[in-house]
Scaffold this motif. Structure first.
Motif, PDB file in Angstrom:
ATOM      1  N   UNK A 168      -5.406  -9.376 -22.416  1.00 37.37           N
ATOM      2  CA  UNK A 168      -4.821  -8.242 -23.120  1.00 37.37           C
ATOM      3  C   UNK A 168      -5.015  -6.935 -22.361  1.00 37.37           C
ATOM      4  N   UNK A 169      -5.878  -6.933 -21.336  1.00 37.95           N
ATOM      5  CA  UNK A 169      -6.161  -5.708 -20.587  1.00 37.95           C
ATOM      6  C   UNK A 169      -5.345  -5.583 -19.305  1.00 37.95           C
ATOM      7  N   UNK A 170      -4.692  -6.644 -18.870  1.00 39.84           N
ATOM      8  CA  UNK A 170      -4.040  -6.632 -17.563  1.00 39.84           C
ATOM      9  C   UNK A 170      -3.023  -5.504 -17.444  1.00 39.84           C
ATOM     10  N   UNK A 171      -2.108  -5.413 -18.389  1.00 30.61           N
ATOM     11  CA  UNK A 171      -1.070  -4.398 -18.316  1.00 30.61           C
ATOM     12  C   UNK A 171      -1.643  -2.998 -18.463  1.00 30.61           C
ATOM     13  N   UNK A 172      -2.639  -2.839 -19.311  1.00 31.98           N
ATOM     14  CA  UNK A 172      -3.268  -1.520 -19.471  1.00 31.98           C
ATOM     15  C   UNK A 172      -3.932  -1.072 -18.179  1.00 31.98           C
ATOM     16  N   UNK A 173      -4.612  -1.973 -17.489  1.00 26.58           N
ATOM     17  CA  UNK A 173      -5.261  -1.616 -16.226  1.00 26.58           C
ATOM     18  C   UNK A 173      -4.212  -1.178 -15.206  1.00 26.58           C
ATOM     19  N   UNK A 174      -3.113  -1.908 -15.109  1.00 27.45           N
ATOM     20  CA  UNK A 174      -2.063  -1.542 -14.158  1.00 27.45           C
ATOM     21  C   UNK A 174      -1.463  -0.186 -14.497  1.00 27.45           C
ATOM     22  N   UNK A 175      -1.205   0.061 -15.770  1.00 28.22           N
ATOM     23  CA  UNK A 175      -0.613   1.340 -16.172  1.00 28.22           C
ATOM     24  C   UNK A 175      -1.565   2.498 -15.873  1.00 28.22           C
ATOM     25  N   UNK A 176      -2.864   2.317 -16.168  1.00 26.31           N
ATOM     26  CA  UNK A 176      -3.838   3.379 -15.908  1.00 26.31           C
ATOM     27  C   UNK A 176      -3.968   3.659 -14.418  1.00 26.31           C
ATOM     28  N   UNK A 177      -4.039   2.619 -13.596  1.00 26.52           N
ATOM     29  CA  UNK A 177      -4.171   2.820 -12.158  1.00 26.52           C
ATOM     30  C   UNK A 177      -2.931   3.499 -11.583  1.00 26.52           C
ATOM     31  N   UNK A 178      -1.755   3.106 -12.066  1.00 29.73           N
ATOM     32  CA  UNK A 178      -0.529   3.750 -11.593  1.00 29.73           C
ATOM     33  C   UNK A 178      -0.500   5.222 -12.000  1.00 29.73           C
ATOM     34  N   UNK A 179      -1.007   5.543 -13.189  1.00 28.37           N
ATOM     35  CA  UNK A 179      -1.061   6.936 -13.620  1.00 28.37           C
ATOM     36  C   UNK A 179      -1.987   7.784 -12.771  1.00 28.37           C
ATOM     37  N   UNK A 180      -2.984   7.165 -12.151  1.00 30.26           N
ATOM     38  CA  UNK A 180      -3.912   7.876 -11.265  1.00 30.26           C
ATOM     39  C   UNK A 180      -3.478   7.822  -9.798  1.00 30.26           C
ATOM     40  N   UNK A 181      -2.293   7.243  -9.530  1.00 33.04           N
ATOM     41  CA  UNK A 181      -1.823   7.027  -8.152  1.00 33.04           C
ATOM     42  C   UNK A 181      -2.808   6.175  -7.350  1.00 33.04           C
ATOM     43  N   UNK A 182      -3.407   5.196  -8.021  1.00 30.97           N
ATOM     44  CA  UNK A 182      -4.357   4.298  -7.358  1.00 30.97           C
ATOM     45  C   UNK A 182      -3.960   2.831  -7.563  1.00 30.97           C
ATOM     46  N   UNK A 183      -2.699   2.571  -7.844  1.00 25.36           N
ATOM     47  CA  UNK A 183      -2.273   1.188  -8.056  1.00 25.36           C
ATOM     48  C   UNK A 183      -2.435   0.396  -6.761  1.00 25.36           C
ATOM     49  N   UNK A 184      -2.945  -0.831  -6.839  1.00 23.35           N
ATOM     50  CA  UNK A 184      -3.145  -1.644  -5.635  1.00 23.35           C
ATOM     51  C   UNK A 184      -1.853  -2.316  -5.198  1.00 23.35           C
ATOM     52  N   UNK A 185      -1.830  -2.758  -3.959  1.00 23.69           N
ATOM     53  CA  UNK A 185      -0.734  -3.617  -3.507  1.00 23.69           C
ATOM     54  C   UNK A 185      -0.958  -5.046  -3.982  1.00 23.69           C
ATOM     55  N   UNK A 186      -2.240  -5.450  -4.049  1.00 22.99           N
ATOM     56  CA  UNK A 186      -2.586  -6.792  -4.510  1.00 22.99           C
ATOM     57  C   UNK A 186      -3.771  -6.700  -5.448  1.00 22.99           C
ATOM     58  N   UNK A 187      -3.635  -7.310  -6.617  1.00 21.07           N
ATOM     59  CA  UNK A 187      -4.684  -7.283  -7.635  1.00 21.07           C
ATOM     60  C   UNK A 187      -5.166  -8.717  -7.848  1.00 21.07           C
TER      61      UNK A 187
END
Length: 551
Positions: free
Chosen positions: A328-347
């Motif tokens: 249930x946290x996967x999408x939230x983690x991706x959204x938060x990281x993208x909001x901080x401009x820290x989204x990974x290329x590979x998770x």
């Protein structure tokens, strides 16, 4: 208390000379100050303080002290003493040697401010911004995530103890709020039953004895609730926190039978664990079971970078109640990281975080390659490896047909919802299947034809088929091996910072603890990286070195 903005950019000269003489090689606090300068500015916390009132202490300094406190696993009193007595901390904070510091109670007040409106997450973002500016953190690259269970800072109670302790907590609060009103309700045996902490061992009489004691608690609690909600009762009493908690516990644990009698709920009639709490003193603590582990409390999810050539930094922290599943946290983690401009290329994550739909969304929305093992085909044909599993069939999405290994074409293609999930049901002709010479390898039914359940879209179906094939290759396993490193991060924070047990009560304050723990981990790792940026390998044992030399 208002904010008095101060600048600590300049370290007093005498503090610099004394710290350099006492610690010529530097300490983590000194190395961080030298490389990152002032980590937290007072302006970053302006909205946490009112515009008027008595000026308070520097929130930037309190934030830095809180991180250093968790890095060394200090109590509030020990952290305040360290600010007064340790030269390296005065150097990191930019204080004069004569600075008397502050009272230790200020730290708990500052954490209470961090627990409001996501201020703790913003504190972590400030650190990550400084690390990005210093070139120690970059977007893209690889990241990994895992979770661990966290025990609540309250005693774990049985259902019987929860009922009794809820009554005791409500009586304590009512005695303070209106002792005269409560005095008329008290029965002779209540002092013995609820005067001290409720601890229940083995109850005589087995299950019948347990039910009898539970219904005794039920009648006592119902008497308190009925009196509090009576028309002549003071309205403020029913608004007391522990009285409301008592009401909720009675809804969870009791019910009225058709004859109007209050009954103790059997196990199968209980609300789900995500709705009922386990202690009247922490209503955010919930019971959970994961494999062989049972606990009452929370889950902490840590996401860290694992890009070669850069230090491993925790970039995201999430705290949930225990029954919330990792996926249930996967999408939230991706959204938060993208909001901080820290989204990974590979998770890189374990199977609990991965589904085919999450892989598709991560790639489509954020351009993230979500790497983790998806569930394998658990059908009889796949597990026995002696029949025709789903991969043996050819799917034509344009014609909405499926061809079996013997060349027969399906007759039915129908969207359907099974077990709460959308899918496509495929069915072959009954006569064709019954005449098939290899029917035994396809289905065990004597009369019914072979059916398949496919994912609802072509893209999801292709992702599933491709990932299941990739997971069997050596290259995929080598890519996925990096995920194991997150276990070391969790172990480090459990051993050094006490991550496994909450220091505070409530989800918000526990999340503040987890954020400060992550920041303390980052501080320690960055200091080690500054002192020696070359990655060090594991030192071999003497026996291993001897064998290698002989070979």
């Amino acid at each position: 208390m208002s904010l008095r903005r101060e600048s600590h950019q300049q370290i007093p000269a005498r503090t610099v000379r004394t710290a350099r003489a006492a610690c010529p090689r530097g300490t983590p606090a000194m190395l961080i100050r030298d490389r990152l300068d002032v980590l937290f500015e007072d302006e970053d916390f302006a909205d946490l303080f009112p515009a008027d009132g008595r000026p308070g202490l520097s929130p930037g300094q309190l934030a830095m002290v809180s991180v250093l406190q968790f890095a060394e696993n200090l109590s509030d009193r020990a952290a305040a003493d360290a600010v007064r007595t340790r030269i390296d901390i005065k150097y990191a904070l930019g204080l004069e040697l004569e600075d008397p510091g502050f009272d230790y109670s200020v730290l708990s007040e500052f954490r209470a401010r961090l627990a409001e409106d996501g201020a703790a997450d913003r504190l972590l973002q400030l650190m990550l911004t400084r690390l990005t500016e210093a070139g120690l953190l970059k977007a893209g690259g690889r990241q990994r995530t895992d979770a661990t269970h966290v025990l609540a800072a309250v005693r774990q109670l049985s259902r019987l103890e929860l009922a009794g302790e809820s009554i005791r907590a409500a009586l304590e609060e009512l005695a303070v709020a209106d002792g005269d009103w409560l005095l008329a309700l008290i029965e002779p045996d209540w002092d013995k039953r609820y005067g001290r902490k409720v601890e229940i061992g083995k109850v005589p009489g087995g299950k019948a004895g347990v039910t009898a004691l539970a219904e005794t608690f039920g009648r006592d609690g119902q008497k308190i609730l009925a009196a509090a909600w009576a028309p002549d009762a003071p309205p403020r009493l029913r608004q007391l926190p522990q009285v409301e908690i008592l009401r909720q516990v009675w809804v969870h644990q009791y019910y009225w039978d058709p004859r109007g009698r209050l009954r103790w709920r059997d196990g199968h009639a209980l609300p789900p664990a995500s709705l009922r709490f386990d202690s009247p003193y922490d209503t955010d603590a919930h019971f959970c079971v994961k494999r062989d582990t049972t606990w009452s409390g929370y889950r902490a999810h840590f996401t860290e970078t694992c890009t070669p050539g850069l230090p491993e930094v925790v970039v995201h922290v999430a705290t949930t109640i225990a029954p919330v599943q990792d996926g249930e946290l996967t999408e939230r983690i991706h959204d938060d990281l993208a909001g901080q401009q820290l989204a990974p290329a590979e998770h890189v994550v374990d199977s609990a975080y991965v589904t085919v739909a999450k892989i598709e969304r991560a790639r489509r929305v954020h351009g993230i390659d979500l790497l983790g093992p998806i569930a394998s085909d658990r059908s009889r044909q796949a597990t026995s490896a002696s029949g025709f599993d789903r991969s043996a069939f050819t799917v034509d999405w344009d014609k909405q047909q499926v061809t079996c290994p013997q060349g027969a074409v399906s007759l039915l293609w129908r969207p359907q919802r099974i077990g709460g999930h959308d899918c496509v049901q495929v069915r072959f002709g009954k006569a064709t299947c019954r005449a098939c010479p290899v029917r035994a390898q396809c289905t065990t039914s004597a009369t019914r034809p072979r059916t398949l359940a496919l994912l609802p879209t072509r893209e999801l179906h292709e992702i599933q088929a491709r990932n299941r094939l990739d997971q069997q290759t050596r290259d995929w396993r080598q890519r996925y091996a990096i995920r194991a490193g997150i276990e070391a991060t969790l172990s480090q924070n459990i051993r050094n910072c006490g991550l496994r047990r909450s220091r505070y009560r409530g989800l918000a304050r526990t999340h503040v603890q987890h954020v400060l723990t992550a920041m303390a981990c980052n501080l320690t790792r960055i200091a080690d990286w500054i002192a020696d940026p070359a990655p060090t390998g594991r030192r071999p044992t003497h026996f291993h070195a001897l064998c290698a030399g002989t070979a």
